[in-house]
Design a protein around this motif. Structure first.
Motif, PDB file in Angstrom:
ATOM      1  N   ASN A  48      14.771  -1.921  -0.815  1.00  0.00           N
ATOM      2  CA  ASN A  48      13.446  -2.205  -0.259  1.00  0.00           C
ATOM      3  C   ASN A  48      12.526  -2.563  -1.416  1.00  0.00           C
ATOM      4  OD1 ASN A  48      13.874  -0.957   2.670  1.00  0.00           O
ATOM      5  ND2 ASN A  48      14.742   0.454   1.175  1.00  0.00           N
ATOM      6  N   ILE A  49      11.799  -3.670  -1.284  1.00  0.00           N
ATOM      7  CA  ILE A  49      11.013  -4.196  -2.401  1.00  0.00           C
ATOM      8  C   ILE A  49       9.548  -4.313  -1.986  1.00  0.00           C
ATOM      9  CG2 ILE A  49      10.701  -6.125  -3.995  1.00  0.00           C
ATOM     10  CD1 ILE A  49      13.705  -6.716  -3.632  1.00  0.00           C
ATOM     11  N   ILE A  50       8.682  -3.661  -2.760  1.00  0.00           N
ATOM     12  CA  ILE A  50       7.241  -3.643  -2.493  1.00  0.00           C
ATOM     13  C   ILE A  50       6.525  -4.289  -3.670  1.00  0.00           C
ATOM     14  CG2 ILE A  50       5.245  -2.223  -1.908  1.00  0.00           C
ATOM     15  CD1 ILE A  50       7.433  -1.905   0.099  1.00  0.00           C
ATOM     16  N   SER A  51       5.664  -5.244  -3.402  1.00  0.00           N
ATOM     17  CA  SER A  51       4.833  -5.821  -4.458  1.00  0.00           C
ATOM     18  C   SER A  51       3.410  -5.286  -4.315  1.00  0.00           C
ATOM     19  CB  SER A  51       4.824  -7.356  -4.377  1.00  0.00           C
ATOM     20  OG  SER A  51       4.293  -7.786  -3.130  1.00  0.00           O
ATOM     21  N   GLY A  52       2.674  -5.300  -5.422  1.00  0.00           N
ATOM     22  CA  GLY A  52       1.302  -4.809  -5.392  1.00  0.00           C
ATOM     23  C   GLY A  52       0.969  -4.060  -6.668  1.00  0.00           C
ATOM     24  N   VAL A 102      13.936   2.132  -3.322  1.00  0.00           N
ATOM     25  CA  VAL A 102      12.637   1.536  -3.032  1.00  0.00           C
ATOM     26  C   VAL A 102      12.072   1.087  -4.371  1.00  0.00           C
ATOM     27  CG1 VAL A 102      10.321   1.869  -2.109  1.00  0.00           C
ATOM     28  CG2 VAL A 102      12.267   3.043  -1.054  1.00  0.00           C
ATOM     29  N   VAL A 103      11.785  -0.195  -4.499  1.00  0.00           N
ATOM     30  CA  VAL A 103      11.427  -0.779  -5.785  1.00  0.00           C
ATOM     31  C   VAL A 103       9.968  -1.226  -5.787  1.00  0.00           C
ATOM     32  CG1 VAL A 103      12.004  -2.541  -7.500  1.00  0.00           C
ATOM     33  CG2 VAL A 103      13.792  -1.619  -6.012  1.00  0.00           C
ATOM     34  N   ALA A 104       9.212  -0.758  -6.780  1.00  0.00           N
ATOM     35  CA  ALA A 104       7.879  -1.290  -7.033  1.00  0.00           C
ATOM     36  C   ALA A 104       8.059  -2.485  -7.958  1.00  0.00           C
ATOM     37  CB  ALA A 104       6.982  -0.235  -7.680  1.00  0.00           C
ATOM     38  N   ALA A 105       7.917  -3.697  -7.426  1.00  0.00           N
ATOM     39  CA  ALA A 105       8.150  -4.906  -8.218  1.00  0.00           C
ATOM     40  C   ALA A 105       7.110  -5.027  -9.330  1.00  0.00           C
ATOM     41  CB  ALA A 105       8.090  -6.132  -7.314  1.00  0.00           C
ATOM     42  N   ALA A 106       7.458  -5.765 -10.377  1.00  0.00           N
ATOM     43  CA  ALA A 106       6.503  -6.018 -11.460  1.00  0.00           C
ATOM     44  C   ALA A 106       5.239  -6.634 -10.879  1.00  0.00           C
ATOM     45  CB  ALA A 106       7.132  -6.946 -12.496  1.00  0.00           C
ATOM     46  N   ALA A 107       4.107  -5.980 -11.074  1.00  0.00           N
ATOM     47  CA  ALA A 107       2.865  -6.423 -10.441  1.00  0.00           C
ATOM     48  C   ALA A 107       2.465  -7.819 -10.888  1.00  0.00           C
ATOM     49  CB  ALA A 107       1.743  -5.433 -10.752  1.00  0.00           C
ATOM     50  N   ASP A 108       2.702  -8.142 -12.166  1.00  0.00           N
ATOM     51  CA  ASP A 108       2.269  -9.432 -12.694  1.00  0.00           C
ATOM     52  C   ASP A 108       3.325 -10.518 -12.552  1.00  0.00           C
ATOM     53  OD1 ASP A 108       3.927  -8.133 -14.437  1.00  0.00           O
ATOM     54  OD2 ASP A 108       2.727  -8.478 -16.235  1.00  0.00           O
ATOM     55  N   THR A 115       0.835  -1.200   0.000  1.00  0.00           N
ATOM     56  CA  THR A 115       0.000   0.000   0.000  1.00  0.00           C
ATOM     57  C   THR A 115       0.869   1.250   0.000  1.00  0.00           C
ATOM     58  OG1 THR A 115      -0.031   0.138   2.418  1.00  0.00           O
ATOM     59  CG2 THR A 115      -1.723  -1.252   1.359  1.00  0.00           C
ATOM     60  N   ARG A 116       0.209   2.401  -0.030  1.00  0.00           N
ATOM     61  CA  ARG A 116       0.942   3.664   0.075  1.00  0.00           C
ATOM     62  C   ARG A 116       1.677   3.755   1.408  1.00  0.00           C
ATOM     63  NH1 ARG A 116      -3.836   5.081  -2.626  1.00  0.00           N
ATOM     64  NH2 ARG A 116      -4.905   5.577  -0.673  1.00  0.00           N
ATOM     65  N   LYS A 117       1.046   3.239   2.465  1.00  0.00           N
ATOM     66  CA  LYS A 117       1.704   3.251   3.778  1.00  0.00           C
ATOM     67  C   LYS A 117       2.965   2.378   3.755  1.00  0.00           C
ATOM     68  CE  LYS A 117       2.015   3.794   8.345  1.00  0.00           C
ATOM     69  NZ  LYS A 117       2.989   2.777   8.736  1.00  0.00           N
ATOM     70  N   ASP A 118       2.892   1.205   3.144  1.00  0.00           N
ATOM     71  CA  ASP A 118       4.076   0.355   3.025  1.00  0.00           C
ATOM     72  C   ASP A 118       5.178   1.079   2.266  1.00  0.00           C
ATOM     73  OD1 ASP A 118       3.020  -1.978   4.313  1.00  0.00           O
ATOM     74  OD2 ASP A 118       1.856  -2.401   2.507  1.00  0.00           O
ATOM     75  N   THR A 119       4.795   1.812   1.223  1.00  0.00           N
ATOM     76  CA  THR A 119       5.777   2.535   0.417  1.00  0.00           C
ATOM     77  C   THR A 119       6.435   3.640   1.235  1.00  0.00           C
ATOM     78  OG1 THR A 119       4.405   2.090  -1.530  1.00  0.00           O
ATOM     79  CG2 THR A 119       6.136   3.737  -1.765  1.00  0.00           C
ATOM     80  N   ARG A 120       5.640   4.357   2.011  1.00  0.00           N
ATOM     81  CA  ARG A 120       6.214   5.409   2.868  1.00  0.00           C
ATOM     82  C   ARG A 120       7.161   4.811   3.908  1.00  0.00           C
ATOM     83  NH1 ARG A 120       0.819   7.364   2.563  1.00  0.00           N
ATOM     84  NH2 ARG A 120       0.363   6.579   4.668  1.00  0.00           N
TER      85      ARG A 120
END
Length: 300
Positions: free
Chosen positions: A214-218, A185-191, A48-53
């Motif tokens: 830092n790796i965030i999926s979603g 901070v990485v937004a991982a490939a969603a698919d 979520t946005r909170k996880d990203t922050r």
């Protein structure tokens, strides 16, 4: 009677990778990850946005220590990551195969290329200053020296499956940023988040300090705008933005980044134009560097 007892598979629970730890998403929610045929593979945390922050806070806390590490030591740390990737080669090949819908030999070749790419960037850590800095000629009794310094926290929208390679493309955008002393901070490939989330496990068991990666999926549409607009993010790499959310996504993210004067790496207008198997060059190494110029009087 047979002595063989049937047992259930122990399914892997994937988690975010933030600050060197593996938290569940703040929302407590997950989403289904499927293979190229639409069959279920795993549940990934829905960041979520909170996880990203939270990830940005972890990245900011790690900047001083990582940027202050000598370039030689950073190279040694990154080489250790390549060693760990090599040790888990079969696992990554299996994840890349299902994520990209390719055969075992092709997947193994992509993993090998990702390991080689990581080693290549590890070798640049103590050499990039030679091409990004130097002594400048000036009129007067002064030394004028330019030296590169990391930009700080970099937000990255990872390449998407089907448009890049879920591991090779990921390594190609993370490694140059951290090789030059930045944290990410990485937004991982969603698919296709599984190789990215597994990379977090490799980083956690290597010598990379917590918070450097830092790796965030979603959903990319949730994570990327937070990175682009966050005042404590110094730069963004929008490589996967168009593939994730369509042609209109990147301009909106660029506009959000402009409000805080971020450096921006723009994505290819045609996602298919990015071939991650090509030689990387030094562009990404230089993308997230600042130049400090020092004047010093000459001695008599």
């Amino acid at each position: 009677m047979s002595d063989v007892v049937a047992r259930l598979d122990v399914l892997k629970t994937y988690k975010l990778y933030v600050g060197g730890k593996f938290p569940r998403s703040e929302s407590g929610r997950v989403y289904e990850v499927t293979d190229a045929k639409g069959e279920w593979l795993a549940n990934a945390p829905l960041g979520t946005r909170k996880d990203t922050r939270d990830a940005v806070l972890a990245a900011r806390a790690a900047v001083k220590g990582w940027a202050g590490t000598t370039a030689y030591n950073r190279g040694q740390v990154l080489y250790r990551v390549a060693e760990m990737l090599q040790g888990r080669r079969e696992q990554f090949a299996a994840e890349v195969a299902v994520s990209e819908g390719v055969g075992p030999k092709k997947a193994a070749a992509l993993v090998d290329a990702a390991i080689e790419r990581w080693v290549w960037y590890a070798g640049w850590t103590d050499k990039v200053a030679q091409i990004a800095g130097g002594a400048n000629p000036v009129a007067g009794p002064f030394f004028n020296l330019s030296t590169p310094e990391p930009t700080g926290v970099v937000g990255i929208v990872a390449p998407q499956a089907g448009y890049g390679h879920s591991l090779l493309g990921l390594v190609s955008v993370i490694a140059p940023a951290i090789a030059t002393g930045n944290t990410v901070v990485v937004a991982a490939a969603a698919d296709a988040p599984l190789p990215a989330l597994s990379l977090g496990e490799v980083l956690a068991t290597s010598d990379v300090p917590g918070g450097v990666v830092n790796i965030i999926s979603g959903r990319t549409a949730d994570i990327a705008p937070t990175l682009a607009s966050h005042q404590d993010v110094n730069a963004v790499d929008l490589t996967g933005a168009i593939a994730a959310d369509g042609p209109g996504a990147a301009p909106a993210l660029e506009a959000a980044a402009a409000d805080t004067l971020k450096r921006v790496v723009r994505p290819e207008l045609d996602p298919f134009a990015q071939d991650w198997t090509n030689a990387p060059g030094t562009d990404r190494l230089l993308s997230f560097l600042e130049t400090k110029t020092v004047w010093h009087p000459m001695g008599i």
